[in-house]
Design a protein around this motif. Structure first.
Motif, PDB file in Angstrom:
ATOM      1  N   ILE A   1      14.181 -60.650  -6.789  1.00 46.41           N
ATOM      2  CA  ILE A   1      14.570 -62.235  -5.985  1.00 46.41           C
ATOM      3  C   ILE A   1      13.404 -62.296  -4.755  1.00 46.41           C
ATOM      4  CG2 ILE A   1      15.777 -64.271  -4.500  1.00 46.41           C
ATOM      5  CD1 ILE A   1      18.288 -63.425  -6.508  1.00 46.41           C
ATOM      6  N   ARG A   2      13.357 -60.977  -4.091  1.00 46.79           N
ATOM      7  CA  ARG A   2      12.326 -60.444  -3.178  1.00 46.79           C
ATOM      8  C   ARG A   2      11.067 -61.095  -3.315  1.00 46.79           C
ATOM      9  NH1 ARG A   2      12.421 -60.968   1.820  1.00 46.79           N
ATOM     10  NH2 ARG A   2      13.838 -59.383   3.114  1.00 46.79           N
ATOM     11  N   TYR A   3      11.030 -60.369  -4.462  1.00 45.78           N
ATOM     12  CA  TYR A   3       9.531 -60.814  -5.395  1.00 45.78           C
ATOM     13  C   TYR A   3       8.970 -62.515  -6.104  1.00 45.78           C
ATOM     14  CZ  TYR A   3       5.242 -60.857  -7.497  1.00 45.78           C
ATOM     15  OH  TYR A   3       3.628 -61.073  -8.189  1.00 45.78           O
ATOM     16  N   VAL A   4      10.466 -62.745  -6.487  1.00 46.47           N
ATOM     17  CA  VAL A   4       9.979 -63.831  -6.842  1.00 46.47           C
ATOM     18  C   VAL A   4      10.290 -65.070  -5.491  1.00 46.47           C
ATOM     19  CG1 VAL A   4      10.944 -66.000  -8.358  1.00 46.47           C
ATOM     20  CG2 VAL A   4      10.192 -63.242  -9.079  1.00 46.47           C
ATOM     21  N   GLU A   5      11.230 -65.262  -4.959  1.00 45.29           N
ATOM     22  CA  GLU A   5      11.411 -65.821  -3.695  1.00 45.29           C
ATOM     23  C   GLU A   5      11.306 -65.966  -2.728  1.00 45.29           C
ATOM     24  OE1 GLU A   5      15.949 -67.187  -4.258  1.00 45.29           O
ATOM     25  OE2 GLU A   5      15.336 -68.082  -6.629  1.00 45.29           O
ATOM     26  N   ASN A   6      10.607 -64.387  -2.376  1.00 44.36           N
ATOM     27  CA  ASN A   6      10.950 -63.540  -1.152  1.00 44.36           C
ATOM     28  C   ASN A   6      11.702 -64.234   0.097  1.00 44.36           C
ATOM     29  OD1 ASN A   6       8.769 -62.979   0.993  1.00 44.36           O
ATOM     30  ND2 ASN A   6       7.788 -64.581   1.519  1.00 44.36           N
ATOM     31  N   THR A   7      12.894 -63.490  -0.488  1.00 45.81           N
ATOM     32  CA  THR A   7      14.504 -64.483  -0.128  1.00 45.81           C
ATOM     33  C   THR A   7      14.573 -62.642  -0.155  1.00 45.81           C
ATOM     34  OG1 THR A   7      16.055 -65.000  -1.280  1.00 45.81           O
ATOM     35  CG2 THR A   7      14.132 -66.072  -0.043  1.00 45.81           C
ATOM     36  N   PHE A   8      15.643 -62.672   0.577  1.00 44.95           N
ATOM     37  CA  PHE A   8      16.992 -60.872   0.884  1.00 44.95           C
ATOM     38  C   PHE A   8      18.465 -62.091   0.902  1.00 44.95           C
ATOM     39  CE2 PHE A   8      19.052 -57.692   2.469  1.00 44.95           C
ATOM     40  CZ  PHE A   8      18.912 -56.754   0.488  1.00 44.95           C
ATOM     41  N   SER A   9      18.896 -61.729   0.728  1.00 45.01           N
ATOM     42  CA  SER A   9      20.622 -60.821   0.938  1.00 45.01           C
ATOM     43  C   SER A   9      21.676 -60.162   0.417  1.00 45.01           C
ATOM     44  CB  SER A   9      21.403 -62.736  -0.226  1.00 45.01           C
ATOM     45  OG  SER A   9      22.276 -62.934   0.572  1.00 45.01           O
ATOM     46  N   LYS A  10      22.634 -59.881   1.340  1.00 44.23           N
ATOM     47  CA  LYS A  10      23.375 -58.884   0.478  1.00 44.23           C
ATOM     48  C   LYS A  10      24.550 -59.179   0.451  1.00 44.23           C
ATOM     49  CE  LYS A  10      22.704 -56.224   4.605  1.00 44.23           C
ATOM     50  NZ  LYS A  10      22.855 -54.993   5.781  1.00 44.23           N
ATOM     51  N   GLN A  11      24.444 -60.678   0.041  1.00 44.67           N
ATOM     52  CA  GLN A  11      25.705 -61.291  -0.669  1.00 44.67           C
ATOM     53  C   GLN A  11      25.494 -61.800  -1.872  1.00 44.67           C
ATOM     54  OE1 GLN A  11      28.177 -61.456   1.220  1.00 44.67           O
ATOM     55  NE2 GLN A  11      27.661 -60.196   3.041  1.00 44.67           N
ATOM     56  N   ILE A  12      25.002 -61.416  -2.251  1.00 45.95           N
ATOM     57  CA  ILE A  12      24.050 -61.695  -3.871  1.00 45.95           C
ATOM     58  C   ILE A  12      25.678 -60.964  -4.847  1.00 45.95           C
ATOM     59  CG2 ILE A  12      22.514 -61.050  -6.348  1.00 45.95           C
ATOM     60  CD1 ILE A  12      20.559 -61.922  -4.142  1.00 45.95           C
ATOM     61  N   ALA A  13      26.007 -61.683  -5.422  1.00 40.29           N
ATOM     62  CA  ALA A  13      26.775 -61.382  -6.545  1.00 40.29           C
ATOM     63  C   ALA A  13      26.396 -60.878  -8.189  1.00 40.29           C
ATOM     64  CB  ALA A  13      27.759 -63.133  -7.219  1.00 40.29           C
ATOM     65  N   PRO A  14      27.364 -59.860  -8.487  1.00 40.57           N
ATOM     66  CA  PRO A  14      26.628 -58.980  -9.328  1.00 40.57           C
ATOM     67  C   PRO A  14      26.231 -59.864 -10.261  1.00 40.57           C
ATOM     68  CG  PRO A  14      29.111 -58.022  -8.303  1.00 40.57           C
ATOM     69  CD  PRO A  14      28.818 -59.103  -7.197  1.00 40.57           C
ATOM     70  N   THR A  15      25.243 -59.555 -10.875  1.00 38.56           N
ATOM     71  CA  THR A  15      25.009 -60.206 -12.145  1.00 38.56           C
ATOM     72  C   THR A  15      25.688 -60.256 -13.324  1.00 38.56           C
ATOM     73  OG1 THR A  15      22.457 -59.753 -12.034  1.00 38.56           O
ATOM     74  CG2 THR A  15      22.866 -60.574 -14.049  1.00 38.56           C
ATOM     75  N   VAL A  16      26.099 -61.251 -14.530  1.00 38.61           N
ATOM     76  CA  VAL A  16      26.622 -61.845 -15.583  1.00 38.61           C
ATOM     77  C   VAL A  16      26.113 -61.817 -16.687  1.00 38.61           C
ATOM     78  CG1 VAL A  16      28.743 -62.572 -16.635  1.00 38.61           C
ATOM     79  CG2 VAL A  16      29.088 -61.994 -13.942  1.00 38.61           C
ATOM     80  N   GLY A  17      26.154 -60.502 -17.020  1.00 34.82           N
ATOM     81  CA  GLY A  17      24.744 -60.965 -18.623  1.00 34.82           C
ATOM     82  C   GLY A  17      23.325 -60.663 -17.912  1.00 34.82           C
ATOM     83  N   ALA A  18      22.722 -61.555 -18.012  1.00 38.31           N
ATOM     84  CA  ALA A  18      21.117 -61.863 -17.410  1.00 38.31           C
ATOM     85  C   ALA A  18      20.972 -63.104 -16.612  1.00 38.31           C
ATOM     86  CB  ALA A  18      20.854 -60.810 -18.809  1.00 38.31           C
ATOM     87  N   SER A  19      20.299 -63.229 -15.769  1.00 39.41           N
ATOM     88  CA  SER A  19      19.346 -63.868 -15.468  1.00 39.41           C
ATOM     89  C   SER A  19      18.060 -64.035 -15.547  1.00 39.41           C
ATOM     90  CB  SER A  19      19.326 -63.890 -13.393  1.00 39.41           C
ATOM     91  OG  SER A  19      20.508 -63.921 -13.397  1.00 39.41           O
ATOM     92  N   PHE A  20      17.200 -64.359 -16.178  1.00 43.14           N
ATOM     93  CA  PHE A  20      15.855 -65.228 -15.970  1.00 43.14           C
ATOM     94  C   PHE A  20      14.660 -65.388 -14.707  1.00 43.14           C
ATOM     95  CE2 PHE A  20      12.896 -65.851 -19.392  1.00 43.14           C
ATOM     96  CZ  PHE A  20      11.718 -66.538 -18.418  1.00 43.14           C
ATOM     97  N   PHE A  21      14.353 -65.146 -14.839  1.00 38.37           N
ATOM     98  CA  PHE A  21      13.512 -65.430 -14.147  1.00 38.37           C
ATOM     99  C   PHE A  21      11.960 -65.682 -14.672  1.00 38.37           C
ATOM    100  CE2 PHE A  21      16.147 -63.155 -12.005  1.00 38.37           C
ATOM    101  CZ  PHE A  21      16.523 -64.412 -10.602  1.00 38.37           C
ATOM    102  N   SER A  22      10.766 -66.629 -14.369  1.00 39.03           N
ATOM    103  CA  SER A  22       9.263 -66.640 -14.124  1.00 39.03           C
ATOM    104  C   SER A  22       8.345 -66.406 -13.202  1.00 39.03           C
ATOM    105  CB  SER A  22       9.131 -67.935 -15.432  1.00 39.03           C
ATOM    106  OG  SER A  22       7.917 -68.160 -15.797  1.00 39.03           O
TER     107      SER A  22
END
Length: 221
Positions: free
Chosen positions: A23-44
């Motif tokens: 997310i830091r690369y794709v959206e240039n944001t950072f949050s300590k509150q990101i929930a654990p990934t469930v399964g998988a998330s897709f980015f492009s």
């Protein structure tokens, strides 16, 4: 313009910062509150490397042990892998080695591998030395890089390294599964087909079955 579309899988133990790094690369944001990934998330996202447009289709997988059996369904046909560990946790480094073994057992095609030591902003708590990580990376044919998702250090270089590796792979006479096009229109059409069902997935697990939940629109940088 020549276009390459490659599948990138992100692997590592829970809490090492896989999602934060992406997310830091794709959206240039950072949050300590990101929930654990469930399964998988897709980015492009798309990068221009040496006159070639490289599209990275990134699968950020769950690091929790209970999801480990699901991993093969996400990294099948992957062209590259980011293998992330936390430099302040020797156990996360050892766990990452297990992911590498699973990856090699399930993917036969040549891949671009990059081992990533995250959380260099906490260098005073380091448990894994750079030399140790570099030596291990060499044994599996991977490059090694360090970063801090929180401080935004070294993130861009990691994805540029992956994109450059895919560009080099596309020129090799090997049995790779990269999609390579000389026509932008054909590449765009293929990308839409490839990502139509590869959006972020919420996965529900029971003892007897794995059921895919709703999809949401994929993110793009």
């Amino acid at each position: 313009m020549k276009t390459i579309i490659g599948k990138v899988v992100v692997l590592g133990y829970q809490g090492v910062g896989k999602t934060c790094t992406v997310i830091r690369y794709v959206e240039n944001t950072f949050s300590k509150q990101i929930a654990p990934t469930v399964g998988a998330s897709f980015f492009s996202c798309k990068l221009n490397i040496e006159g070639t447009q490289v599209t990275l289709q990134i699968w950020d997988t769950a690091g929790q042990e209970r999801f480990k059996a699901m991993a093969p369904m996400f990294y099948r046909n992957a062209n590259a892998a980011l293998l992330i560990f936390d430099i302040t946790s020797s156990s996360s480094f050892e766990s990452m080695k297990g992911w590498v073994q699973e990856l090699k057992r399930n993917v036969d095609e040549p891949m671009v591998l990059c081992v990533v030591g995250n959380k260099i902003d906490l260098a005073d708590k380091r448990q894994v030395t750079r030399d140790e990580a570099v030596q291990y990376s060499k044994t599996i044919g991977a490059s090694y890089m360090e970063c801090s998702a929180m401080a935004d250090q070294g993130i861009g270089l990691i994805f540029e390294k992956i994109a450059l590796g895919l560009l080099r792979l596309s020129g090799q006479k090997t049995n790779h599964t990269l999609k390579v096009y000389d026509d932008d229109i054909m590449a765009t059409s293929s990308e839409l087909e490839a990502t139509d069902t590869a959006n972020e997935e919420t996965v529900n697990i029971s003892i007897h079955s794995i059921a895919h939940g709703r999809t949401v629109k994929s993110k793009c940088c």
